[in-house]
Design an enzyme around this catalytic site. Structure first.
Site, PDB file in Angstrom:
ATOM      1  N   ARG A  74       0.858  -1.186   0.000  1.00 44.77           N
ATOM      2  CA  ARG A  74       0.000   0.000   0.000  1.00 44.77           C
ATOM      3  C   ARG A  74       0.895   1.237   0.000  1.00 44.77           C
ATOM      4  NH1 ARG A  74      -2.029   3.038   4.775  1.00 44.77           N
ATOM      5  NH2 ARG A  74      -3.750   4.332   4.075  1.00 44.77           N
ATOM      6  N   HIS A  81      -2.643  10.920   1.115  1.00 48.25           N
ATOM      7  CA  HIS A  81      -2.052  10.701   2.441  1.00 48.25           C
ATOM      8  C   HIS A  81      -1.451  12.035   2.888  1.00 48.25           C
ATOM      9  CE1 HIS A  81      -0.461   7.311   5.192  1.00 48.25           C
ATOM     10  NE2 HIS A  81      -0.139   8.444   5.792  1.00 48.25           N
ATOM     11  N   GLU A 135      -6.890   8.406   6.829  1.00 50.57           N
ATOM     12  CA  GLU A 135      -7.116   9.046   8.125  1.00 50.57           C
ATOM     13  C   GLU A 135      -7.592  10.493   8.025  1.00 50.57           C
ATOM     14  OE1 GLU A 135      -3.699   8.590  10.647  1.00 50.57           O
ATOM     15  OE2 GLU A 135      -3.728   6.415  10.548  1.00 50.57           O
ATOM     16  N   ASN A 192      -6.596   1.796  10.482  1.00 50.79           N
ATOM     17  CA  ASN A 192      -5.246   2.004  11.019  1.00 50.79           C
ATOM     18  C   ASN A 192      -5.366   2.057  12.534  1.00 50.79           C
ATOM     19  OD1 ASN A 192      -4.554   2.329   8.355  1.00 50.79           O
ATOM     20  ND2 ASN A 192      -3.948   4.472   8.527  1.00 50.79           N
ATOM     21  N   TYR A 236      -3.172   2.128  16.278  1.00 45.73           N
ATOM     22  CA  TYR A 236      -1.903   2.249  17.001  1.00 45.73           C
ATOM     23  C   TYR A 236      -2.064   2.087  18.513  1.00 45.73           C
ATOM     24  CZ  TYR A 236       0.187   3.414  12.601  1.00 45.73           C
ATOM     25  OH  TYR A 236       0.623   3.329  11.310  1.00 45.73           O
ATOM     26  N   GLU A 274      -2.854  -0.172   8.410  1.00 49.91           N
ATOM     27  CA  GLU A 274      -1.638   0.225   9.124  1.00 49.91           C
ATOM     28  C   GLU A 274      -1.718  -0.287  10.550  1.00 49.91           C
ATOM     29  OE1 GLU A 274      -0.638   4.422   9.242  1.00 49.91           O
ATOM     30  OE2 GLU A 274      -1.153   4.645   7.119  1.00 49.91           O
TER      31      GLU A 274
HETATM   32  C1  FCB Z   1      -0.508   7.152  10.947  1.00 50.68           C
HETATM   33  C2  FCB Z   1      -0.155   7.680   9.581  1.00 50.68           C
HETATM   34  C3  FCB Z   1       1.162   7.199   9.055  1.00 50.68           C
HETATM   35  C4  FCB Z   1       2.210   7.109  10.145  1.00 50.68           C
HETATM   36  C5  FCB Z   1       1.688   6.381  11.347  1.00 50.68           C
HETATM   37  C6  FCB Z   1       2.678   6.223  12.463  1.00 50.68           C
HETATM   38  O1  FCB Z   1      -1.405   8.010  11.568  1.00 50.68           O
HETATM   39  O2  FCB Z   1      -1.155   7.322   8.653  1.00 50.68           O
HETATM   40  O3  FCB Z   1       1.538   8.043   8.002  1.00 50.68           O
HETATM   41  O4  FCB Z   1       2.676   8.359  10.452  1.00 50.68           O
HETATM   42  O5  FCB Z   1       0.553   7.043  11.836  1.00 50.68           O
END
Ligand code: FCB
Length: 468
Positions: free
Chosen positions: A90, A134, A179, A308, A310, A374
């Site tokens: 991607r 992006h 995002e 995505n 985290y 992600e």
């Molecule tokens: C996300 C982004 C990506 C990267 C990660 C750590 O929010 O999409 O570009 O910065 O965080």
């Protein structure tokens, strides 16, 4: 599979081993974070080129001017993905390479790079997954008002079609936006990302125009599609846990979930903005600038929802003194630590928040296949004399989060793949190069690439799955 019989005591390894056959294994990057070559072949500045020149905006004064030199090293980087045995890549397209003024005809020299990239990927048997946006809005469009201005949505749809017309003969999977929360809120409300504005009402308009741009582009791509393609959007989302069952805590979590997830998912899937978020915004004198027909476009069906993930957070509606409103009479919202280990980003490691999120989306927005577009982590990597990083911490993060995905699938969520963030260490936005998310180390002096332990781990998993 009869999900109700899956015992909850499976180890992480067993859970990962149970991921379905046909599951995608891949990596993700984005244009500005890796390409460099900011002024070649007709590319003009995006808002990130401008923002990087604002003193103090980026840690260490870093910029994306050179980044990973992916623009010139692309064939070797594709070979690296191939070596890692991953089936999906991607990447995002830089708008100002395609359309230097944010409007007008295609710039063939800029487009040619992505044309070559797609051919290179296909030649290596890797599935190309295009993200159209992006975060790198043409500076000329920001000068005309940026995402808070309605016209930008139409400009995005036009730009999308230039890319689509050129690549849809070979690319099967398309993401409009990466995002939109970050584009709107980090860019226009908090000022932490380009273009660095701090105007909350403008940020809310940006949310709507980003979603409208997604809808207009999706409708036009669908109409022009030469065959059945997968078109969708990627959202960043998290689980918002209330600190307790006390009403103010529940309300703080509701507001966080409303602004973070439902403000996007509800219009995309149900064709309406969430009533409680509309009320919360109205209490601040803010209205979402919806015009007739917008929500029908925004909710045009998509084939895949990119997620995505985290970290997750815990919310309280009380301040340190136990008050529930601030001096302006607005409700308090604060995060509290979940007391988990943290990554180098200071983000808490909360894999269960990932499972909860995926299961919840599959229940509240059923019928929408998801792909993790992600997931990954930054740690303070320590290379050995061969530049090899034994990143046990990042590898453990992948393990716990892949197991979290498997748990969600076992609980009924329809998740079709997992793309690690990121192929390479790269330009981590306002943090510059200090924060390393790559599964491959980049020595920024020599531009040498060295796969880390986590890359070899993902390679092994992908291989085991291909042999299922
Ligand atoms: C996300 C982004 C990506 C990267 C990660 C750590 O929010 O999409 O570009 O910065 O965080």
């Amino acid at each position: 599979m009869n999900t109700t019989t899956v015992p909850t005591t499976l180890s992480e390894q067993q859970l990962i081993a149970g991921l379905p056959a046909g599951f995608r294994w891949g990596v993700a990057t984005s244009a500005y974070q890796i390409e460099g070559a900011i002024d070649v072949d007709g590319r003009t500045p995006s808002i990130w080129d401008t923002f990087c020149r604002v003193p103090g905006a980026i840690d260490n004064g870093d910029t994306g001017d050179i980044a990973c030199e992916h623009y010139t090293r692309m064939p070797a980087d594709v070979a690296l993905i191939k070596d890692l045995g991953l089936d999906t890549y991607r990447f995002s397209v830089s708008w100002t390479r395609i359309q230097p003024h944010g409007t007008g005809p295609v710039n063939p020299a800029g487009l040619a790079f992505y044309d070559r990239l797609v051919d290179e990927l296909l030649a290596q048997g890797i599935d190309p997954w295009v993200t159209l946006y992006h975060w790198d809005l043409p500076q000329e469009l920001e000068d005309a008002g940026g995402w808070p201005v309605r016209d930008t949505a139409y400009r995005f749809a036009d730009y999308s079609m230039l890319v689509f017309d050129a690549l849809s003969d070979r690319v099967d999977t398309w993401t409009t936006l990466n995002e939109p929360w970050c584009s709107a809120m980090l860019g226009y409300a908090y000022g932490a990302h380009a273009p660095g504005r701090q105007e909350f009402p403008a940020a809310v308009s940006a949310v709507h125009h980003l979603l409208l741009g997604h809808g207009l582009a999706t409708e036009r791509m669908r109409e022009a599609a030469p065959r059945k393609l997968d078109i969708g959007i990627t959202l960043n989302a998290a689980t918002a846990y209330p600190a307790s069952d006390a009403e103010p805590d529940l309300e703080a979590a509701r507001r966080a979930d409303g602004m973070g997830a439902r403000l996007y998912l509800d219009p995309l899937v149900h064709g309406r903005y969430p009533a409680d978020v509309i009320d919360d915004l109205a209490a601040q004198g803010i209205e979402i600038p919806v015009q007739e027909g917008d929500l029908a476009s925004i909710s045009t069906p998509i084939d895949v929802l990119g997620i995505n993930y985290y970290f997750s957070q815990k919310f309280t509606g009380f301040d340190e003194n136990g008050r529930t409103t601030d001096d302006d009479g607005l409700p308090i919202s604060r995060t509290l630590p979940l007391n988990k280990p943290r990554t180098a980003m200071d983000w808490e490691i909360v894999p269960e928040g990932f499972t909860d999120l995926l299961v919840r989306i599959s229940k509240d927005y059923p019928g929408l296949p998801m792909v993790v577009t992600e997931n990954g982590s930054a740690f303070q990597d320590v290379p050995d004399e061969n530049d090899y990083v034994a990143d046990a911490d990042r590898t453990a993060y992948f393990t716990s989060h892949l197991a979290a995905v498997a748990r969600a699938i076992n609980e009924g969520a329809d998740i079709r793949g997992y793309l690690a963030w990121s192929l390479l260490d790269n330009f981590e936005w306002a943090y510059g190069y200090d924060k390393r998310f790559g599964i491959v180390r980049v020595d920024y002096e020599s531009q040498a690439r060295t796969p880390k332990q986590s890359a070899l781990y993902l390679k092994e998993l992908a291989e085991q799955h291909r042999n299922l």
